[in-house]
Design a protein around this motif. Structure first.
Motif, PDB file in Angstrom:
ATOM      1  N   LYS A  40      30.314  27.761  36.114  1.00  0.00           N
ATOM      2  CA  LYS A  40      28.651  28.238  35.245  1.00  0.00           C
ATOM      3  C   LYS A  40      28.577  30.091  35.366  1.00  0.00           C
ATOM      4  N   CYS A  41      28.389  30.346  36.747  1.00  0.00           N
ATOM      5  CA  CYS A  41      28.671  31.818  36.849  1.00  0.00           C
ATOM      6  C   CYS A  41      29.402  32.366  36.526  1.00  0.00           C
ATOM      7  N   ILE A  42      30.763  32.012  35.746  1.00  0.00           N
ATOM      8  CA  ILE A  42      32.193  32.671  35.111  1.00  0.00           C
ATOM      9  C   ILE A  42      31.479  33.084  33.695  1.00  0.00           C
ATOM     10  N   ARG A  43      31.329  31.487  33.495  1.00  0.00           N
ATOM     11  CA  ARG A  43      30.002  32.415  31.908  1.00  0.00           C
ATOM     12  C   ARG A  43      29.415  33.113  31.480  1.00  0.00           C
ATOM     13  N   ARG A  44      28.059  32.942  32.842  1.00  0.00           N
ATOM     14  CA  ARG A  44      27.155  33.105  32.665  1.00  0.00           C
ATOM     15  C   ARG A  44      27.087  34.627  33.321  1.00  0.00           C
ATOM     16  N   SER A  45      26.764  34.983  34.200  1.00  0.00           N
ATOM     17  CA  SER A  45      26.636  35.837  35.344  1.00  0.00           C
ATOM     18  C   SER A  45      27.336  36.736  36.071  1.00  0.00           C
ATOM     19  N   LEU A  46      28.481  36.077  35.969  1.00  0.00           N
ATOM     20  CA  LEU A  46      29.197  37.143  36.567  1.00  0.00           C
ATOM     21  C   LEU A  46      29.820  38.222  35.814  1.00  0.00           C
ATOM     22  N   LYS A  47      29.588  39.518  36.747  1.00  0.00           N
ATOM     23  CA  LYS A  47      29.656  41.087  36.050  1.00  0.00           C
ATOM     24  C   LYS A  47      31.195  42.021  36.684  1.00  0.00           C
ATOM     25  N   LEU A  48      30.796  41.419  37.773  1.00  0.00           N
ATOM     26  CA  LEU A  48      31.814  42.861  38.499  1.00  0.00           C
ATOM     27  C   LEU A  48      32.612  41.647  39.772  1.00  0.00           C
ATOM     28  N   VAL A  49      33.944  42.217  39.744  1.00  0.00           N
ATOM     29  CA  VAL A  49      34.700  41.803  40.680  1.00  0.00           C
ATOM     30  C   VAL A  49      35.396  42.639  41.130  1.00  0.00           C
ATOM     31  N   VAL A  50      35.554  42.958  42.699  1.00  0.00           N
ATOM     32  CA  VAL A  50      35.866  44.380  43.654  1.00  0.00           C
ATOM     33  C   VAL A  50      37.311  43.445  44.442  1.00  0.00           C
ATOM     34  N   VAL A  51      37.761  44.394  45.073  1.00  0.00           N
ATOM     35  CA  VAL A  51      38.678  43.390  46.003  1.00  0.00           C
ATOM     36  C   VAL A  51      39.121  44.750  46.879  1.00  0.00           C
ATOM     37  N   ARG A  52      39.374  45.359  48.341  1.00  0.00           N
ATOM     38  CA  ARG A  52      38.906  46.112  49.739  1.00  0.00           C
ATOM     39  C   ARG A  52      40.431  45.081  49.619  1.00  0.00           C
ATOM     40  N   ASN A  53      41.055  46.203  50.416  1.00  0.00           N
ATOM     41  CA  ASN A  53      41.783  46.350  51.493  1.00  0.00           C
ATOM     42  C   ASN A  53      43.518  45.987  49.938  1.00  0.00           C
ATOM     43  N   PHE A  54      42.933  46.098  48.520  1.00  0.00           N
ATOM     44  CA  PHE A  54      44.306  45.767  47.408  1.00  0.00           C
ATOM     45  C   PHE A  54      45.830  45.706  47.647  1.00  0.00           C
ATOM     46  N   GLY A  55      46.471  44.591  47.765  1.00  0.00           N
ATOM     47  CA  GLY A  55      48.287  44.768  48.556  1.00  0.00           C
ATOM     48  C   GLY A  55      48.588  43.633  47.606  1.00  0.00           C
ATOM     49  N   GLY A  56      48.365  43.742  46.254  1.00  0.00           N
ATOM     50  CA  GLY A  56      49.209  43.620  44.520  1.00  0.00           C
ATOM     51  C   GLY A  56      49.880  43.094  45.326  1.00  0.00           C
ATOM     52  N   THR A  57      49.263  41.368  46.072  1.00  0.00           N
ATOM     53  CA  THR A  57      50.213  40.108  46.137  1.00  0.00           C
ATOM     54  C   THR A  57      49.977  39.190  45.036  1.00  0.00           C
ATOM     55  N   VAL A  58      51.274  38.768  45.902  1.00  0.00           N
ATOM     56  CA  VAL A  58      51.054  37.383  44.416  1.00  0.00           C
ATOM     57  C   VAL A  58      49.851  36.137  44.086  1.00  0.00           C
ATOM     58  N   ASN A  59      49.289  36.071  44.897  1.00  0.00           N
ATOM     59  CA  ASN A  59      47.927  35.480  45.529  1.00  0.00           C
ATOM     60  C   ASN A  59      46.890  36.058  44.411  1.00  0.00           C
TER      61      ASN A  59
END
Length: 469
Positions: A393-412
């Motif tokens: 539900k949150c992904i469809r209705r309310s989630l507006k921002l995703v933040v990644v700190r110490n982004f390393g670009g790994t597969v996961n």
């Protein structure tokens, strides 16, 4: 310079010069005394004094005799400073940090008596050693500096911080004024008596303490509570905190009961790094998962911002009936301190499912130290897990921002970001922005690679802005 060639500071009255240097650190304030004759005594009028051994004694001095000599000079400087403070001068706060009080008890007591004579509002006494890693390093020491009795009767105190010395909170007689108490690196007894005498306390912090003999923490006006890596005599604590705004608990998992909590808690931070990592579900992990899930059902479900650790993500899905134990919560901002190991995936999915009003998700990437030996966990395939057609539900209705700190670009990292962008962007969802923050000090070549991966994520949806910084 002024138009007539005179230094512009010479044109200012002392009160303005004092205001200017008050924005400097105490050590920088001291340095201003060498500017000119006029500046020599201005710094002695500041109201906030700080004597930190680390700022005056170089860490490169390792020879014991040379270091002891440097400490003598440090205390000589303190004595000189105190002697030059005008008798009528108001001092509001004193901070003193020194790792080896054993050889200088008289000098330390003189400084504390000076603080008491000035009726300071804020007092910080920190006798911790940088080499200490946990309370186990100090709980067996035979000597601790004993807090002078005069401190207990200092009725002007509004904020008190005591680390690494003998302290009895039940002796404090500053009832009515004290708003903040922070204690650490000590055996902590009679805390219940103290809390009973200080119902108006706003902030309480307990760090690296042992034999903490308390089963109820109550405070009608307590706004902030921090408990970090401490050993409780009883393995359970109840909380009666009707006005709490910030709750932080780190350490081993114990039973936490929330008898009375407010309708909204701004921040809840949970870190169970004190628990041993494990590589397959077991009886202990199932029990711990049920205990942790109970925290949310019992009193933490109304946290606006929730910060969790890898152990929580691994343990909560391993209850005998995880969806029975973990109920929906009111969290709007979820911070996942994670290694994004496969064994954390189900926990992330459970939190997404049970945070229907989520507006932002932050992945605070932790180093996989040591490097995980098992990439697969519990039958989960890390390459396909986030490709499944599952949404919440949150992904469809309310989630507006995703933040990644110490982004390393790994597969996961890339797999979960693809999933969130795919499921959360228009027309399916309302996701607007993904912010990727690379670690400090990254070489240019590595940064270029991560920038290319960010562009790849951007190509998934034109409705989501992907930023890499």
């Amino acid at each position: 310079m002024a138009p007539n060639g005179q230094d512009i500071f010479d044109c200012l009255p002392d009160v303005l010069l004092l205001t200017i240097i008050s924005y400097l650190s105490f050590k920088e304030c001291v340095r201003t005394s060498g500017i000119s004759r006029r500046w020599r005594y201005i710094c002695y009028q500041i109201k906030d004094i700080s004597f930190k051994e680390s700022e005056y004694v170089s860490s490169s001095i390792t020879d014991p005799f040379s270091r002891y000599s440097a400490w003598i000079s440090f205390f000589s400087f303190i004595d000189t400073w105190i002697s030059r403070v005008p008798h009528h001068q108001v001092v509001e706060s004193i901070e003193f940090c020194f790792p080896s009080p054993l050889g200088f008890p008289n000098a330390i007591e003189d400084l504390i008596e000076f603080a008491v004579s000035k009726r300071v509002k804020k007092l910080v006494l920190d006798f911790t050693n940088p080499a200490w890693r946990g309370y186990g390093d100090v709980s067996n020491l035979f000597f601790f500096f004993k807090l002078p009795e005069c401190v207990y009767g200092l009725t002007s105190l509004e904020s008190l911080t005591i680390y690494g010395c003998e302290f009895d909170p039940s002796k404090l007689t500053t009832k009515g004024l004290l708003r903040s108490l922070s204690v650490g690196w000590m055996r902590l007894e009679d805390l219940y008596v103290f809390l009973s005498n200080y119902p108006s306390l706003y902030s309480l912090s307990i760090k690296q303490c042992w034999e903490v003999d308390i089963t109820l923490i109550a405070g009608q006006y307590l706004r902030e509570l921090v408990i970090e890596n401490s050993d409780f005599f009883h393995m359970h604590i109840s909380f009666n905190l009707p006005m709490i705004l910030s709750f932080k608990y780190t350490g081993q998992i114990i039973d936490l009961y929330f008898e009375k909590m407010p309708a909204v808690i701004r921040n809840v931070y949970l870190d169970f790094g004190g628990e041993l990592e494990y590589n397959k579900p077991n009886r202990t992990s199932r029990i711990m998962g049920a205990v942790i899930s109970g925290y949310f059902n019992d009193g933490l479900r109304d946290a606006q911002t929730l910060t969790v650790c890898p152990y929580l993500l691994q343990a909560i899905p391993e209850c005998d009936n995880p969806y029975y134990y973990l109920h929906p919560v009111e969290t709007q901002h979820l911070v996942l301190r994670t290694k994004l190991h496969t064994k954390e995936f189900n926990g992330i999915r459970m939190l997404l499912r049970n945070c229907p009003n989520l507006e932002s998700v932050t992945l605070d990437m932790l180093p996989p130290n040591p490097v995980p030996k098992f990439l697969n966990y519990g039958g989960i395939n890390p390459d396909t897990f986030w490709m499944e057609d599952v949404t919440y539900k949150c992904i469809r209705r309310s989630l507006k921002l995703v933040v990644v700190r110490n982004f390393g670009g790994t597969v996961n990292e890339l797999n979960i970001l693809r999933y969130l962008i795919r499921e959360g962007s228009e027309p399916r969802g309302v996701l607007k922005r993904v912010e990727l923050y690379v670690p400090d000090g990254m070489e240019e070549g590595e940064a270029t690679v991560l920038s290319a991966k960010a562009k790849m994520l951007q190509s998934i949806s034109k409705h989501v802005q992907v930023l890499c910084a």
